[in-house]
Scaffold this active site. Sequence first.
Site, PDB file in Angstrom:
ATOM      1  CG  ASP A  55      -0.418   0.109   2.521  1.00  0.00           C
ATOM      2  OD1 ASP A  55       0.823   0.020   2.652  1.00  0.00           O
ATOM      3  OD2 ASP A  55      -1.184   0.260   3.496  1.00  0.00           O
ATOM      4  CB  CYS A  57      -0.271   3.067   7.577  1.00  0.00           C
ATOM      5  SG  CYS A  57       0.829   2.891   6.165  1.00  0.00           S
TER       6      CYS A  57
END
Length: 346
Positions: free
Chosen positions: A212, A334
């Site tokens: 990501d 995150c």
Amino acid sequence: MQCSRIRFLAEWEECATVLLALPASHTDWNYILPEAREQYRIIIEALTGNGVKCILLTPDAEDARSLLENADLNLITFVECDYNDTWTRDYGPLSVIKGERRRALDFGFNGWGLKFASDRDNLVNLNLAKKLILMPDSYRNERDFTLEGGSIDTDGDGTVLTTTRCLCSPNRNGGKSKAELNRMLADRLGVDHVLWLDYGALAGDDTDSHIDTLCRMAPGNTIIFTGCRNVDDVHFEELLKMRAQLTLFRNKEGEPYNLVELPLPDPVYDEDGTRLPASYANYLVTPDTIFVPVYAQPENDRLACNTLRIAFPEHKIVPVECLTLIKQHGSLHCATMQLPEGVAVN
């Protein structure tokens, strides 16, 4: 493999609520705690201001309410809970559909390969189930498999994009082979096509190349990736190799992916001169909105937002300043974990 029995939900499909954890004195944010709390206020106000419900972990619910007095408190569920740190993407539950039911899978978390304490993070989902924040019939204990949410991305149709450096790390699942991990992903998430990315890493990244920060799957057979056009940047060669490998990837029908390149932010450093892993790929996408981390770089920030409109033309784009968030080497994705309907309280 009966892929239809279990389906790993794409991030853009469903989002009933988003899980976050508030910086507190017991976390690694303590050295800049007021600044960190302000950062989370900005994030949560951006989410709730766009109608997104939140579940917020905190040591002190009243203190959290006071911090967020300008947010829509009706959209926030405050949960007093123990945790080591605030990166809910990596210890929050991963959501699948099995039959008609949504399920919250609680995978193991060991501090990104035993780098940091994670004993309390690893119990968060179990505690949320005990508190009935996660629905009792949705929670499934899968903690014999160490798997961080930021390490995999899916198109919602049985394909997962991940990195060899992370999933094959010996400190996560004993250095299992790709073939063994393919079987585990198939059994737990219904995955029948794994794209293994062998290149790509950002300076300052503690996660062994979480996907990501590098590449994301998007609707329409699309992969969004972080590029680097500056030959003098330390990332240039590695990201060039990553791009070359992406051009070789094929979907389950044998077709190449449409590739959409995000800019790499200009270098951002901490007070010690360490480069931080700023990335526009670390966005959060819901069914109608993309929350994009930005870094006080007007030209790059604008280009990143406009680029994401190519892949998500019907989505609203909401930039969220994340210069404080990356001081602990993570960004917007995150710090958040989306949960679909039927998994958690609303």
